[in-house]
Design an enzyme around this catalytic site. Structure first.
Site, PDB file in Angstrom:
ATOM      1  N   GLU A 103       0.823  -1.243  -0.033  1.00 33.54           N
ATOM      2  CA  GLU A 103      -0.007  -0.166   0.175  1.00 33.54           C
ATOM      3  C   GLU A 103       0.951   1.216   0.145  1.00 33.54           C
ATOM      4  O   GLU A 103       0.433   2.206  -0.698  1.00 33.54           O
ATOM      5  CB  GLU A 103      -0.944  -0.150   1.255  1.00 33.54           C
ATOM      6  CG  GLU A 103      -0.257   0.024   2.443  1.00 33.54           C
ATOM      7  CD  GLU A 103      -1.216   0.079   3.647  1.00 33.54           C
ATOM      8  OE1 GLU A 103      -2.109   1.154   3.620  1.00 33.54           O
ATOM      9  OE2 GLU A 103      -0.975  -0.558   4.814  1.00 33.54           O
ATOM     10  N   ASP A 127       0.420  -9.612   3.645  1.00 32.98           N
ATOM     11  CA  ASP A 127      -0.618  -9.394   4.508  1.00 32.98           C
ATOM     12  C   ASP A 127      -1.875  -9.857   3.610  1.00 32.98           C
ATOM     13  O   ASP A 127      -3.179  -9.873   3.902  1.00 32.98           O
ATOM     14  CB  ASP A 127      -0.627  -8.295   4.999  1.00 32.98           C
ATOM     15  CG  ASP A 127      -0.024  -8.044   6.035  1.00 32.98           C
ATOM     16  OD1 ASP A 127       0.675  -9.024   6.754  1.00 32.98           O
ATOM     17  OD2 ASP A 127       0.680  -6.894   6.301  1.00 32.98           O
TER      18      ASP A 127
END
Length: 341
Positions: A103, A127
């Site tokens: 991200e 993740d």
């Protein structure tokens, strides 16, 4: 055409497979020259480059980590950072950039696209919390490692009649905890998406002991008790504003021991989850991402990210990938609760 490539954020199994695919497809099919930027966004900031050739990527498919190195550098937190990135690209004659990351790395890539830098993104995170893609490479390896650890810990837990709390990674999303917990037959799975009741966890642990079995509790590092807060390993923040989480496993093990009177231990898997060679699945997914990323560059589809939808690799806007984290939905948590006890 000269194409730059970088790996940013936390290291991840499969990064080298992407670099190999980008280089091989870029040189052999498109006739590009590939330039590696070292240490994430620090490379374009400071002009840290290394050439990527067919020979240099020949034996890296099964290697963990990244041959380019990584960092959590954020050009937008550095004075004249964007101007320096543009200057480096111009100095080295780089026409386009492939950014491989999660991200934060892709958030920078998305901003740079708006600032006139031609970037294509590749989703990377153990993740599995990036939007717009069904899976990210590295996730399967992390789940495999965590599951194997749970299998091994179960035997020693049974031998000594104690509860074991296994802390896995997962800052805001509990995908690793959910998948490894299900695969390892955990009796309790705790994730950041849903605050947990310590009393309920204690009840499940007692029930397990009453059946003459040792309980296994899997907890994501970002999970927190109802009415409480996530535990911090340190209050310091990185260039993207993140603090280091950690300690919930040890805290919970102590709570279980005090409240149930049963011996409890905590095991923190930490960086073992993202180290070592990638699984076959991650090698294939990372390779496909790399092949399609350099194709996107050749097609001039900048501001896009390659993504997995079903079994197909597609191109999506970078903004879709970074707009919102992909967290575990309630219905998936409900599936797991059926198997508890």
């Amino acid at each position: 055409m000269r194409v730059g490539v970088l790996t940013g954020g936390g290291d991840c199994p499969g990064l080298n497979a992407v670099l190999r695919a980008v280089t091989r497809n870029g040189i052999s099919i498109h006739g590009h020259e590939i330039v590696g930027f070292r240490n994430g966004w620090l490379g374009p900031l400071e002009g840290l480059t290394t050439p990527l050739t067919l020979d240099s990527v020949e034996e890296i498919l099964n290697r963990g980590g990244t041959i380019l190195g990584s960092s959590r550098t954020n050009p937008y937190k550095v004075d004249d950072g964007v101007a320096r990135v543009k200057a480096t690209l111009a100095e080295h004659g780089v026409d386009a950039l492939i950014a491989i990351g999660g991200e934060d790395t892709l958030g920078v890539a998305e901003q740079l696209t708006h600032d006139g830098v031609p970037v294509v993104g590749v989703p990377k995170t153990i993740d599995n919390d990036l939007g717009a893609t069904d899976y990210t490479f590295g996730f399967d390896t992390a789940v495999h490692i965590a599951t194997e650890a749970i299998d091994r810990l179960r035997t020693t837990a049974e031998s000594h009649h104690r509860a074991l709390v296994v802390e896995v990674m997962g800052r805001h999303a509990g995908w690793i905890a959910l998948h490894s917990g299900l695969a390892g037959g955990a009796n309790v799975i705790l994730v950041p998406e849903q605050p947990f009741s310590v009393d309920k966890v204690c009840d499940l642990v007692r029930q397990r002991f009453e059946r003459q079995y040792a309980p296994i509790v899997v907890v994501a590092e970002g999970a927190a008790p109802a009415g409480g807060e996530e535990l911090l390993a340190t209050g310091e923040r990185d260039a993207f504003g993140h603090v280091r989480l950690g300690g919930v496993g040890t805290w919970l093990a102590d709570e279980l021991a005090e409240r149930t009177g049963q011996e409890s231990r905590a095991v923190v898997l930490g960086h073992t989850q993202r180290g070592g060679p990638p699984t076959a699945y991650d090698r294939v997914l990372a390779t496909r991402f790399g092949l399609h990323a350099i194709d996107a560059v050749a097609a001039g589809e900048f501001g896009s990210m390659v993504a997995l939808r079903g079994t197909d690799i597609v191109r999506v806007p970078l903004r879709e990938a970074t707009a919102e984290l992909k967290t575990v939905p309630p219905e998936r948590l409900a599936e797991a609760e059926v198997l508890f006890g």
